[in-house]
Design an enzyme around this catalytic site. Structure first.
Site, PDB file in Angstrom:
ATOM      1  N   THR A   1       0.601  -1.434  -0.523  1.00 16.69           N
ATOM      2  CA  THR A   1      -0.036   0.398  -0.208  1.00 16.69           C
ATOM      3  C   THR A   1       0.670   1.098   0.194  1.00 16.69           C
ATOM      4  OG1 THR A   1      -1.442  -1.303   1.079  1.00 16.69           O
ATOM      5  CG2 THR A   1      -1.818   1.526   1.147  1.00 16.69           C
TER       6      THR A   1
ATOM      7  N   TYR B   1     -13.148  -3.945  -2.809  1.00 14.00           N
ATOM      8  CA  TYR B   1     -14.126  -3.777  -4.027  1.00 14.00           C
ATOM      9  C   TYR B   1     -15.201  -5.335  -4.095  1.00 14.00           C
ATOM     10  CZ  TYR B   1     -17.658  -1.732  -7.240  1.00 14.00           C
ATOM     11  OH  TYR B   1     -18.629  -0.662  -7.845  1.00 14.00           O
TER      12      TYR B   1
ATOM     13  N   TYR C   1      -3.104  -9.931   4.356  1.00 19.46           N
ATOM     14  CA  TYR C   1      -3.305  -9.003   4.973  1.00 19.46           C
ATOM     15  C   TYR C   1      -4.613  -7.665   5.123  1.00 19.46           C
ATOM     16  CZ  TYR C   1      -2.072  -3.596   4.178  1.00 19.46           C
ATOM     17  OH  TYR C   1      -1.843  -2.446   4.463  1.00 19.46           O
TER      18      TYR C   1
ATOM     19  N   ARG D   1      -9.625  -0.089   4.365  1.00 22.33           N
ATOM     20  CA  ARG D   1      -9.284   0.216   3.088  1.00 22.33           C
ATOM     21  C   ARG D   1      -9.661  -0.849   1.741  1.00 22.33           C
ATOM     22  NH1 ARG D   1      -5.440   2.926   1.133  1.00 22.33           N
ATOM     23  NH2 ARG D   1      -3.430   3.858   2.810  1.00 22.33           N
TER      24      ARG D   1
ATOM     25  N   LYS E   1      -0.481 -10.276   8.226  1.00 22.27           N
ATOM     26  CA  LYS E   1      -0.051  -9.108   8.987  1.00 22.27           C
ATOM     27  C   LYS E   1      -1.613  -7.773   9.115  1.00 22.27           C
ATOM     28  CE  LYS E   1       0.836  -3.793   6.918  1.00 22.27           C
ATOM     29  NZ  LYS E   1       1.461  -3.097   5.517  1.00 22.27           N
TER      30      LYS E   1
ATOM     31  N   ILE F   1       4.798  -4.887  10.416  1.00 23.34           N
ATOM     32  CA  ILE F   1       4.932  -4.084   8.428  1.00 23.34           C
ATOM     33  C   ILE F   1       4.751  -2.459   8.800  1.00 23.34           C
ATOM     34  CG2 ILE F   1       4.459  -4.909   5.927  1.00 23.34           C
ATOM     35  CD1 ILE F   1       4.318  -7.568   6.898  1.00 23.34           C
TER      36      ILE F   1
END
Length: 294
Positions: A46, A109, A135, A140, A163, A205
């Protein structure tokens, strides 16, 4: 198949004004990280603006990082997608480029069900021989990996870590209780490094590591060495700076911070843009207080 312990940097992707990658600057950033004890490099995550890079550019960034690092630390490639077939091809390209592992964000999405997440990650895992880090960043993606889904995915041979950037420490605790010590948990939030370590995490991270790599590394090392007081001091001492690094969407502030430190990493790729003046002053103040700029 544990990949690393400590602080892995979610490295920015330095760019020229036309948006192309500045590979010489990337080398400079990598050497800065390694000189300050960073334990792993995450390329084109990201923070590396993967969402606006083509597959070809992402794979070339990974290949270049592998060449520069020369095995000194693991190179982990961001290779997530909301299209499973696309994710497989990108991840395979990163593996061929020499990545030691891949970091795969949840499909965004289209927001898969938990069953869909299990099918997605299993399909990608079966196409690779290198380890996979899940992740989870629902802020997001609009999609949360539940602890029970993490448990199911932990049974896949090369899915070895998560993560966790949900911000939900209760969820992290439940994951840790379910998966046990052989499955690694990394903090995805710089303000929660120490809390996640206390729940059995292996490290972070980190966005903060871009500008404070030694301090972020030391925060983890001190915890594992039993210097809890020292680790707490580093975590709390960085809170103002961490907050400033997220006063606008990542990676706008961290690339700005690197520019303020003289690294000239270039602009973010559109639609990300320059910081608002008010937020820029907030960032400068935090950096001055932390001793990064005068």
């Amino acid at each position: 198949m544990s990949i690393f312990t400590g602080a892995g940097v979610a490295l920015v992707t330095p760019t020229f004004p036309d948006g192309t990658v500045n590979f010489e600057k990337m080398k400079e950033l990598i050497e800065f990280q390694l000189a300050n004890d960073t334990d792993a490099l995450i390329i084109c995550g990201t923070t590396g603006e993967a969402s606006t890079l083509s597959d070809e550019v992402q794979i070339e960034c990974v290949r270049y990082a592998v060449e520069v690092v020369k095995g000194r630390v693991p190179v982990i490639a961001g290779a997530g997608s909301n299209d499973t077939a696309h994710c497989i091809e990108l991840a395979k390209g990163c593996e061929t480029a020499g990545a030691d592992a891949v970091l795969l964000v949840t499909p965004y999405y289209n927001k898969a069900t938990q069953k869909g997440l299990i099918l997605h990650y299993t399909a990608v895992a079966e196409s690779l021989s290198i380890p996979i880090i899940l992740y989870n960043v629902p802020g997001r993606t609009g999609c949360n990996i539940t602890p029970k889904t993490v448990l199911e995915l932990s049974k896949v041979k090369n899915i070895v870590a998560v993560k966790e950037a949900s911000g939900n420490l209760s969820q992290v605790a439940e994951i840790a209780a379910l998966v046990g010590p052989d499955f690694d948990i990394y903090s995805g939030n710089d303000d929660q490094i120490l809390p996640i370590l206390s729940l059995g995490g292996k490290g972070v991270i980190s966005v903060l590591s871009n500008i404070a790599p030694k301090e972020t590394h030391d925060m983890v090392v001190k915890f594992f060495e039993g210097d809890l007081k020292g680790s707490i001091a580093l975590q709390l001492g960085a809170i103002e700076l961490i907050s400033a690094l997220f006063c606008e969407v990542n990676p706008i502030p961290v690339k700005t911070a690197l520019d303020l430190m003289g690294y000239e990493v270039g602009p973010c790729r559109m639609p990300l843009c320059a910081m608002e003046d008010k937020n820029l002053e907030t960032l400068k103040k935090a950096m001055k207080n932390y001793g990064l700029i005068s």
